[in-house]
Design an enzyme around this catalytic site. Structure first.
Site, PDB file in Angstrom:
ATOM      1  N   SER A   1     -15.660  60.086  38.078  1.00  0.00           N
ATOM      2  CA  SER A   1     -15.050  61.150  38.868  1.00  0.00           C
ATOM      3  C   SER A   1     -16.143  61.784  39.737  1.00  0.00           C
ATOM      4  O   SER A   1     -17.062  61.095  40.200  1.00  0.00           O
ATOM      5  CB  SER A   1     -14.397  62.175  37.932  1.00  0.00           C
TER       6      SER A   1
ATOM      7  N   TYR B   1     -11.637  62.873  49.784  1.00  0.00           N
ATOM      8  CA  TYR B   1     -12.368  62.448  48.583  1.00  0.00           C
ATOM      9  C   TYR B   1     -12.064  63.365  47.403  1.00  0.00           C
ATOM     10  O   TYR B   1     -11.803  62.922  46.285  1.00  0.00           O
ATOM     11  CB  TYR B   1     -13.868  62.451  48.901  1.00  0.00           C
TER      12      TYR B   1
ATOM     13  N   LYS C   1     -10.168  62.392  43.817  1.00  0.00           N
ATOM     14  CA  LYS C   1     -10.832  62.570  42.518  1.00  0.00           C
ATOM     15  C   LYS C   1     -10.024  63.505  41.621  1.00  0.00           C
ATOM     16  O   LYS C   1      -9.987  63.336  40.401  1.00  0.00           O
ATOM     17  CB  LYS C   1     -12.261  63.093  42.712  1.00  0.00           C
TER      18      LYS C   1
END
Lengths: 256, 254
Positions: free
Chosen positions: A138, A152, A156
């Site tokens: 992660s 992004y 995650k």
């Protein structure tokens, strides 16, 4: 003998994880997935009989079933998956409408999220048999805001949620999402040299350039060892489904 | 004070419909632009609210429609003050082994990517009017119902988007708000259809909520969303994910 799949195995955190797994557990066997044949071939040579390269893009639709078949046929078991392969871009301010391209966001999620879901769910039957571990790479970005990193960060966050879903839905396996810290890899080069200047506010980028200038970026073997410990020794029950940073005290006992 | 111009998605029924009704109940002079896939309910809203309600028939995954909606608002009313991103779907609900990734992607198209596009399309206007985004999120973003991996993760992604919007845009506020468990067609779907793909325990839980009259009337969360769109997101919770009934939103519940 542990059988472990690592994606993004050709460099950076993935490569370090492969080496740490092989070192931590002398009997372990690794299937490493990456797009670059050369580094995989080198690993195969160095760790003959213990490392098997799978030269594929993680988004290749045929990868999960081919991997399942190959692992089942050659080793008959699977103990852990380390879903490490990931990309950074697109990086841009949400207000930069010219830069926004939904196809790029979807392509990002294909790599960083959907391909992880497909790979893990396809390999689940083997993982369940061995009471195995799903280790997801992660990022601190999953719980904090990073200027220009809307895509992004959101992917995650979705990945952390997937760890929770696995923990809830599959009693026979455990899953964990672990942030690796800020690591001295190609992704950081990309941030400093390309994505950052183009898509981040200067003060936000400064943090990353400062870390590098002050030699504070982590060696990939530091998080690599944590991912390898989880893959070879299993995920503690208390941490099942959780998101943690690599240096969380609860992960300390694993890697000594 | 000049009337607010507000965009709401998924207005044909359920929470979205109630949001529109509540907005006009609170501030009849408001201008609302709505989008939904079914024209009949949109026409009803038009008949009811006349020159205060405008609509486009379309799917929110069609960026062209979103752009048109925003352009119409700016052309005819000069600004956009708030956007309420409400439209969302629940399915696929499946055993995780059976995860149909194309179905997951379609859900994300609706529940997440269309909202990113909507933000991109409207953020300049929202910033200009020091306005607000209100995202309809879900308890499922932090609680785990069996086999809800696609929906829950899409809402987790949405919650994070709210954080980024607030962080990047000093003149914009953004809040992701869970509506509670609401008496809408999504709950009918759970009880009668997808519930069969959930654990018996979770399926029963949702059925019990209906039977014991514990599902919320859509007006309850809709009041919170409507008031957030009209009055603005409180600075103290800007960029966060909260439940409709959290302490910080107490004054927004009436």
């Amino acid at each position: 003998m542990k059988v472990i799949v690592v994606t993004g195995a050709s460099r950076g955190i993935g490569y370090a994880t492969v080496e740490e797994c092989l070192s931590l557990d002398p009997e372990s066997v690794i299937y490493g997935v990456a797009r670059s044949q050369e580094p995989l071939a080198q690993l195969e040579e160095r760790y003959s009989g213990r490392f098997f390269g799978v030269c594929r893009d993680v988004c290749d639709e045929k990868l999960p079933s081919e991997l399942l078949e190959r692992v089942q046929r050659d080793h008959g078991r699977l103990d852990a998956v380390v879903a490490n392969a990931g990309v950074l871009e697109p990086v841009h301010q949400l207000s930069d409408t010219a830069a926004y391209n939904v196809a790029q966001w979807k392509a990002h999620f294909d790599v960083n999220f959907f391909s992880v879901v497909t790979l893990v769910t396809t390999l689940l039957p083997l993982l369940q048999q061995s009471h195995g571990s799903v280790v997801l790479v992660s990022s601190g970005a999953s719980v904090k805001s990073y200027n220009g990193w809307a895509c992004y960060c959101a992917a995650k966050a979705a990945l952390n949620s997937f760890a929770r879903s696995l923990a809830t839905d599959i009693p026979e396996c455990r899953a964990i999402a672990v942030a690796p810290g800020v690591v001295d890899t190609q992704m950081q080069v990309e941030i400093r040299d390309v994505a950052g200047p183009r898509g981040m506010a200067p003060q936000a980028l400064q943090r990353f350039t400062d870390l590098q200038r002050n030699h504070e970026l982590l060696d990939p073997r530091v998080p690599g060892r944590v991912y390898a410990s989880l893959a070879t020794r299993g995920i503690p029950a208390a941490l099942n489904g959780q998101y943690l940073r690599y240096n969380d005290p609860q992960l300390h006992d694993l890697h000594d | 004070m000049p009337a607010k111009v507000i965009i709401v998605t998924g207005v044909s029924r359920g929470i979205g419909r109630s949001i529109v009704d509540t907005i006009f109940k609170e501030e009849p002079e408001t201008i609302v632009y709505g989008i939904a896939r079914s024209e009949a309910p949109l026409k009803e809203l038009k008949e009811q609210y006349g020159d205060h309600f405008f609509y486009i028939v379309g799917d929110i995954t069609d960026a062209g429609k979103l752009k048109q909606l925003a352009a119409d608002a700016v052309r005819d009313h000069g600004k956009i003050d708030s956007v309420v991103a409400n439209a969302g779907v629940l399915e696929p609900v499946q055993r995780i082994h059976d995860a149909d990734i194309d179905a997951w992607k379609r859900l994300y198209d609706i529940n997440f990517f269309s909202i990113v596009s909507l933000v991109s399309i409207t953020v300049e206007q929202i910033a200009r009017s020091h306005g607000n985004y209100v995202f309809v999120s879900s308890d499922a973003s932090t609680m785990y119902f069996s086999n809800w991996g696609a929906y829950g993760s899409s809402k987790a992604a949405l919650n994070h988007l709210a954080l980024t919007v607030a962080n990047e845009e000093p003149n914009v506020r953004c809040l992701a708000v869970a509506p509670g468990i609401v008496d809408t067609s999504m709950q009918v779907n759970i009880r009668e259809n997808v519930g069969n793909n959930m654990s018996a325990e979770h399926h029963a839980m949702f059925k019990d909520l209906k039977e014991s009259n514990k599902l919320l009337d859509s007006n309850v969360p809709a009041t919170v969303y409507a008031n957030l769109a009209l009055r603005g997101v409180p600075e103290s919770i800007n960029g966060t994910y909260v439940s409709y009934d959290c302490a910080e939103l107490a004054s927004f519940q009436k």
